[in-house]
Motif scaffolding. Structure first.
Motif, PDB file in Angstrom:
ATOM      1  N   LEU A 247       0.827  -1.206   0.000  1.00 47.47           N
ATOM      2  CA  LEU A 247       0.000   0.000   0.000  1.00 47.47           C
ATOM      3  C   LEU A 247       0.863   1.259   0.000  1.00 47.47           C
ATOM      4  O   LEU A 247       0.546   2.240  -0.692  1.00 47.47           O
ATOM      5  N   LEU A 248       1.952   1.262   0.739  1.00 46.55           N
ATOM      6  CA  LEU A 248       2.858   2.410   0.736  1.00 46.55           C
ATOM      7  C   LEU A 248       3.536   2.569  -0.619  1.00 46.55           C
ATOM      8  O   LEU A 248       3.774   3.693  -1.077  1.00 46.55           O
ATOM      9  N   SER A 249       3.819   1.453  -1.293  1.00 46.24           N
ATOM     10  CA  SER A 249       4.482   1.532  -2.598  1.00 46.24           C
ATOM     11  C   SER A 249       3.580   2.135  -3.663  1.00 46.24           C
ATOM     12  O   SER A 249       4.073   2.610  -4.696  1.00 46.24           O
ATOM     13  N   LEU A 250       2.281   2.119  -3.429  1.00 44.97           N
ATOM     14  CA  LEU A 250       1.340   2.703  -4.391  1.00 44.97           C
ATOM     15  C   LEU A 250       1.307   4.223  -4.307  1.00 44.97           C
ATOM     16  O   LEU A 250       0.816   4.888  -5.219  1.00 44.97           O
TER      17      LEU A 250
ATOM     18  N   VAL B 166       0.853  -8.699  -3.365  1.00 41.61           N
ATOM     19  CA  VAL B 166       1.014  -7.963  -4.618  1.00 41.61           C
ATOM     20  C   VAL B 166      -0.245  -7.147  -4.889  1.00 41.61           C
ATOM     21  O   VAL B 166      -1.355  -7.553  -4.508  1.00 41.61           O
ATOM     22  N   PRO B 167      -0.112  -6.005  -5.548  1.00 46.16           N
ATOM     23  CA  PRO B 167      -1.286  -5.247  -5.955  1.00 46.16           C
ATOM     24  C   PRO B 167      -1.847  -5.796  -7.257  1.00 46.16           C
ATOM     25  O   PRO B 167      -1.101  -6.274  -8.112  1.00 46.16           O
ATOM     26  N   VAL B 168      -3.155  -5.767  -7.404  1.00 45.39           N
ATOM     27  CA  VAL B 168      -3.828  -6.150  -8.645  1.00 45.39           C
ATOM     28  C   VAL B 168      -4.541  -4.909  -9.163  1.00 45.39           C
ATOM     29  O   VAL B 168      -5.348  -4.307  -8.443  1.00 45.39           O
ATOM     30  N   ARG B 169      -4.270  -4.543 -10.399  1.00 49.71           N
ATOM     31  CA  ARG B 169      -4.849  -3.330 -10.965  1.00 49.71           C
ATOM     32  C   ARG B 169      -5.895  -3.658 -12.018  1.00 49.71           C
ATOM     33  O   ARG B 169      -5.847  -4.704 -12.669  1.00 49.71           O
ATOM     34  N   ASP B 170      -6.845  -2.743 -12.203  1.00 45.96           N
ATOM     35  CA  ASP B 170      -7.852  -2.921 -13.238  1.00 45.96           C
ATOM     36  C   ASP B 170      -7.335  -2.353 -14.557  1.00 45.96           C
ATOM     37  O   ASP B 170      -6.169  -1.947 -14.668  1.00 45.96           O
ATOM     38  N   ALA B 171      -8.214  -2.304 -15.563  1.00 45.53           N
ATOM     39  CA  ALA B 171      -7.793  -1.856 -16.889  1.00 45.53           C
ATOM     40  C   ALA B 171      -7.323  -0.409 -16.894  1.00 45.53           C
ATOM     41  O   ALA B 171      -6.509  -0.016 -17.730  1.00 45.53           O
ATOM     42  N   ASP B 172      -7.819   0.386 -15.958  1.00 40.29           N
ATOM     43  CA  ASP B 172      -7.451   1.799 -15.901  1.00 40.29           C
ATOM     44  C   ASP B 172      -6.262   2.068 -14.988  1.00 40.29           C
ATOM     45  O   ASP B 172      -5.907   3.220 -14.739  1.00 40.29           O
TER      46      ASP B 172
ATOM     47  N   ASP C  65       2.910 -12.478 -11.361  1.00 40.85           N
ATOM     48  CA  ASP C  65       2.480 -12.919 -12.689  1.00 40.85           C
ATOM     49  C   ASP C  65       0.966 -13.084 -12.750  1.00 40.85           C
ATOM     50  O   ASP C  65       0.340 -12.763 -13.772  1.00 40.85           O
ATOM     51  N   VAL C  66       0.387 -13.601 -11.674  1.00 38.29           N
ATOM     52  CA  VAL C  66      -1.077 -13.739 -11.627  1.00 38.29           C
ATOM     53  C   VAL C  66      -1.731 -12.365 -11.693  1.00 38.29           C
ATOM     54  O   VAL C  66      -2.695 -12.149 -12.438  1.00 38.29           O
ATOM     55  N   ALA C  67      -1.197 -11.416 -10.927  1.00 37.48           N
ATOM     56  CA  ALA C  67      -1.753 -10.058 -10.927  1.00 37.48           C
ATOM     57  C   ALA C  67      -1.653  -9.435 -12.307  1.00 37.48           C
ATOM     58  O   ALA C  67      -2.605  -8.788 -12.789  1.00 37.48           O
TER      59      ALA C  67
ATOM     60  N   TYR D 123       6.453  -6.962  -5.576  1.00 40.27           N
ATOM     61  CA  TYR D 123       5.740  -7.620  -4.481  1.00 40.27           C
ATOM     62  C   TYR D 123       6.350  -7.185  -3.154  1.00 40.27           C
ATOM     63  O   TYR D 123       7.494  -6.754  -3.078  1.00 40.27           O
ATOM     64  N   GLY D 124       5.541  -7.280  -2.099  1.00 33.88           N
ATOM     65  CA  GLY D 124       6.015  -6.969  -0.756  1.00 33.88           C
ATOM     66  C   GLY D 124       6.095  -8.239   0.064  1.00 33.88           C
ATOM     67  O   GLY D 124       5.335  -9.182  -0.162  1.00 33.88           O
TER      68      GLY D 124
END
Length: 282
Positions: free
Chosen positions: A151-154, A212-218, A248-250, A197-198
């Motif tokens: 979360l801090l890395s974001l 790991v963070p997972v992002r949407d299309a935007d 890789d999954v994300a 990844y953290g």
């Protein structure tokens, strides 16, 4: 009969052939002619003609008026737009938890963002009888182990540093291994940016974790995937491998939603000096 074999048994040949035509045209920058498609896909001339005529009537392919090559049509763009809207990154992350848990024998959870620096567990998959117990509704924030580092890395580098240094005295010491010293924590946050990844080793509870963070299309945060295990299940040496797997999954989930590669992993040399040659060492 396996589910996969059963699915293959009931495939419709004409649909499979039409899909093969679309994929072949997609791979060809200048399109493909009827003759080229017949030769590459080993179709009969009549079958290829009928399939191309049908696809053209649907707007899925178009014939270049300046030549005889077929290209993908605008109808696919419309369908693609609908598909992107219907694919939900959080739902995909939740679905993948069971697969990862079973394959790697770890507790795997998906958490949804509630706001800036705050996520809540919405799915939990256990690998078997021996597992780390996690409850639905559990929340994690900026200073909670592997998830907190993600979360801090974001945040921007400046914003993350301001958060950590302003709240240095408020960072909870969950265990004796929790990183409460700002420079040490910020170094780990920078490591997250470089590898995607953290990780935490006994920093939040007695167990180890990777997130790991997972992002949407935007490019917005849609979920956080977390793998958790006891020290003998998720060892220090295994952390990089699990981190790469989750990453890789994300990335695959983001791609399925119509997004591209995560820009957060574009590494600048000054940020990763001393870390690019080794994985998480804490």
């Amino acid at each position: 009969m396996s589910e996969r074999a059963s699915g293959e048994r009931y495939r419709v040949p004409a649909v499979m052939a039409a899909n093969a035509i679309l994929e072949a045209i997609a791979r060809a920058p200048d399109g493909m002619t009827h003759t080229e498609l017949v030769r590459e896909l080993e179709l009969s001339k009549s079958s290829a003609h009928n399939l191309l005529s049908t696809l053209e009537s649907l707007g899925w392919v178009r014939r270049d008026p300046r030549g005889r090559a077929y290209r993908l049509g605008g109808g696919l763009v419309r369908l693609g737009a609908f598909a992107v809207r219907q694919v939900d990154a959080l739902a995909l992350a939740m679905e993948r938890t069971h697969e990862i848990a079973g394959e790697h024998h770890l507790t795997v959870i998906a958490a949804q963002p509630l706001g800036r620096g705050d996520v809540e567990v919405v799915a939990v998959a256990f690998p078997g009888d021996t597992h780390v117990g996690i409850s639905l509704g559990t929340r994690y924030s900026w200073f909670d182990g592997a998830v907190g580092k993600v979360l801090l890395s974001l945040e921007s580098q400046a914003a993350a540093e301001q958060l950590v240094r302003e709240r240095a005295r408020q960072i909870p010491a969950h265990t004796e291994r929790t990183l409460t010293e700002p420079d040490a924590l910020l170094a780990d946050v920078e490591h997250v940016r470089s590898v995607g990844y953290g990780a935490s080793i006994g920093e939040y509870r007695s167990n180890n974790a990777v997130a790991v963070p997972v992002r949407d299309a935007d490019g917005r945060l849609a979920a956080v995937l977390i793998a958790i295990g006891f020290p003998d299940q998720l060892t220090r040496d295994a952390i990089p491998s699990i981190g790469h797997t989750l990453r890789d999954v994300a990335d695959a989930i983001t791609a399925e939603c119509g997004g591209g590669a995560l820009g957060e992993r574009k590494v600048q040399a000054q940020n990763v000096a001393g870390t690019a040659a080794k994985e998480h060492s804490r």
